[in-house]
Design a protein around this motif. Structure first.
Motif, short mmCIF file in Angstrom:
data_model
loop_
_atom_site.label_atom_id
_atom_site.label_comp_id
_atom_site.label_asym_id
_atom_site.label_seq_id
_atom_site.Cartn_x
_atom_site.Cartn_y
_atom_site.Cartn_z
N LEU A 1 10.24 6.11 6.57
CA LEU A 1 9.94 5.57 5.15
C LEU A 1 9.92 7.04 4.36
O LEU A 1 9.25 7.82 4.70
N ALA A 2 10.63 6.99 3.30
CA ALA A 2 10.57 8.07 2.50
C ALA A 2 9.44 8.11 1.63
O ALA A 2 8.44 7.28 1.36
N ALA A 3 8.97 9.78 1.12
CA ALA A 3 7.86 9.84 0.52
C ALA A 3 7.79 9.03 -0.80
O ALA A 3 8.89 8.73 -1.47
N GLY A 4 6.66 8.37 -0.99
CA GLY A 4 6.50 7.35 -2.35
C GLY A 4 6.75 5.95 -1.79
O GLY A 4 6.78 5.22 -2.82
N SER A 5 6.96 5.84 -0.70
CA SER A 5 7.20 4.25 -0.42
C SER A 5 5.85 3.60 -0.30
O SER A 5 4.82 4.21 -0.30
N ARG A 6 6.02 2.18 -0.50
CA ARG A 6 4.84 1.43 -0.17
C ARG A 6 5.14 0.18 0.73
O ARG A 6 6.57 0.00 0.96
N VAL A 7 4.39 0.05 1.46
CA VAL A 7 4.27 -0.91 2.49
C VAL A 7 3.42 -2.01 2.63
O VAL A 7 2.35 -1.90 2.00
N PRO A 8 4.04 -3.39 2.84
CA PRO A 8 2.98 -4.51 2.99
C PRO A 8 2.37 -4.30 4.50
O PRO A 8 3.09 -3.88 5.28
N ILE A 9 1.32 -5.12 4.65
CA ILE A 9 0.61 -4.86 5.95
C ILE A 9 0.35 -6.48 6.25
O ILE A 9 -0.34 -7.06 5.84
N TYR A 10 1.10 -6.88 7.12
CA TYR A 10 1.10 -8.15 7.59
C TYR A 10 -0.02 -8.34 8.61
O TYR A 10 -0.90 -9.56 8.79
N CYS A 11 -0.33 -7.58 9.67
CA CYS A 11 -1.47 -7.65 10.58
C CYS A 11 -1.55 -6.17 10.99
O CYS A 11 -0.75 -5.13 10.64
N GLN A 12 -2.82 -5.96 11.52
CA GLN A 12 -2.99 -4.49 12.16
C GLN A 12 -3.59 -4.62 13.49
O GLN A 12 -4.19 -5.71 14.08
N CYS A 13 -3.56 -3.75 14.42
CA CYS A 13 -4.03 -3.62 15.76
C CYS A 13 -4.27 -2.30 16.25
O CYS A 13 -4.02 -1.23 15.47
N PRO A 14 -5.01 -2.35 17.23
CA PRO A 14 -5.45 -1.08 17.73
C PRO A 14 -4.41 -0.35 18.53
O PRO A 14 -3.61 -1.24 19.20
N GLY A 15 -4.09 0.97 18.66
CA GLY A 15 -3.26 1.63 19.22
C GLY A 15 -3.54 3.13 19.68
O GLY A 15 -4.93 3.19 19.62
N TYR B 1 0.88 -1.22 -0.16
CA TYR B 1 0.07 -0.07 0.08
C TYR B 1 0.76 1.13 -0.13
O TYR B 1 1.83 1.13 0.78
N PRO B 2 0.31 2.29 -0.90
CA PRO B 2 1.20 3.40 -0.72
C PRO B 2 1.10 4.56 0.72
O PRO B 2 0.10 4.32 1.08
N ILE B 3 2.09 5.10 1.07
CA ILE B 3 1.76 5.98 2.17
C ILE B 3 1.56 7.27 1.62
O ILE B 3 1.52 7.55 0.38
N ALA B 4 1.08 8.12 2.43
CA ALA B 4 0.71 9.50 1.85
C ALA B 4 1.87 10.03 1.06
O ALA B 4 2.80 10.05 1.37
N PRO B 5 1.25 10.88 0.22
CA PRO B 5 2.07 11.50 -1.05
C PRO B 5 2.76 12.84 -0.20
O PRO B 5 2.19 13.28 0.64
N GLY B 6 4.17 12.80 -0.66
CA GLY B 6 4.92 13.99 0.01
C GLY B 6 5.24 13.88 1.59
O GLY B 6 5.45 14.81 2.05
N THR B 7 4.84 12.50 1.94
CA THR B 7 5.15 12.38 3.62
C THR B 7 6.15 11.30 3.83
O THR B 7 6.44 10.34 3.25
N VAL B 8 7.11 11.85 4.78
CA VAL B 8 7.98 10.95 5.26
C VAL B 8 7.41 10.54 6.52
O VAL B 8 7.05 11.20 7.56
N ILE B 9 7.29 8.97 6.58
CA ILE B 9 6.42 8.53 7.96
C ILE B 9 7.46 7.62 8.69
O ILE B 9 8.52 7.27 8.43
N ASN B 10 7.23 7.90 9.98
CA ASN B 10 8.13 7.24 11.15
C ASN B 10 7.54 5.95 11.39
O ASN B 10 6.46 5.76 11.63
N VAL B 11 8.58 4.91 11.40
CA VAL B 11 8.14 3.61 11.57
C VAL B 11 8.46 3.20 13.01
O VAL B 11 9.66 3.55 13.57
N ALA C 1 1.32 4.21 11.58
CA ALA C 1 -0.21 4.72 11.76
C ALA C 1 -1.00 4.41 10.36
O ALA C 1 -0.41 4.96 9.46
N ASP C 2 -1.89 3.69 10.57
CA ASP C 2 -2.77 3.47 9.10
C ASP C 2 -3.20 4.71 8.65
O ASP C 2 -3.76 4.95 7.49
N ALA C 3 -3.55 5.94 9.34
CA ALA C 3 -3.98 7.13 8.97
C ALA C 3 -3.06 7.95 7.83
O ALA C 3 -3.31 8.75 7.23
N TYR C 4 -1.88 7.04 7.83
CA TYR C 4 -0.90 7.62 6.61
C TYR C 4 -0.71 6.61 5.53
O TYR C 4 0.26 6.82 4.84
#
Length: 94
Positions: free
Chosen positions: A40-54, A16-26, A77-80
């Motif tokens: 993660l650099a802007a334009g990165s894509r990430v796999p999602i193995y599982c999700q959890c509430p936080g 899945y793509p991360i938000a455009p123009g955004t660097v994301i903290n892992v 954060a899934d919001a990104y």
């Protein structure tokens, strides 16, 4: 036969793509109080193995308490992440 199974599993893993123009903290866990593992650099894509509430986070794609596990001990954060859904798109982490 194992190599074929691995190739099929890899091909089935969606990214899945991360938000455009955004660097994301892992982070090491599902919240901003967890340590930053990498970015993660802007334009990165990430796999999602599982999700959890936080921790609830407001980001590019709205506000969500869902966190995506993108690797062992690595959460974003899934919001990104553009999953196309406000809900879970992967199994809940155990």
């Amino acid at each position: 036969m194992v190599a074929g199974a691995t190739s099929q599993a890899s091909a089935a893993l969606r990214t899945y793509p991360i938000a455009p123009g955004t660097v994301i903290n892992v982070r090491s866990g599902p919240g901003t109080h967890f340590s930053i593992v990498r970015t993660l650099a802007a334009g990165s894509r990430v796999p999602i193995y599982c999700q959890c509430p936080g921790e609830t986070v407001s980001g590019y794609y709205g506000t969500s308490k869902i966190w995506d596990n993108i690797s062992n001990g690595q959460f974003v954060a899934d919001a990104y992440v553009n999953t196309g859904s406000d809900g879970y798109v992967a199994p809940e982490c155990s």
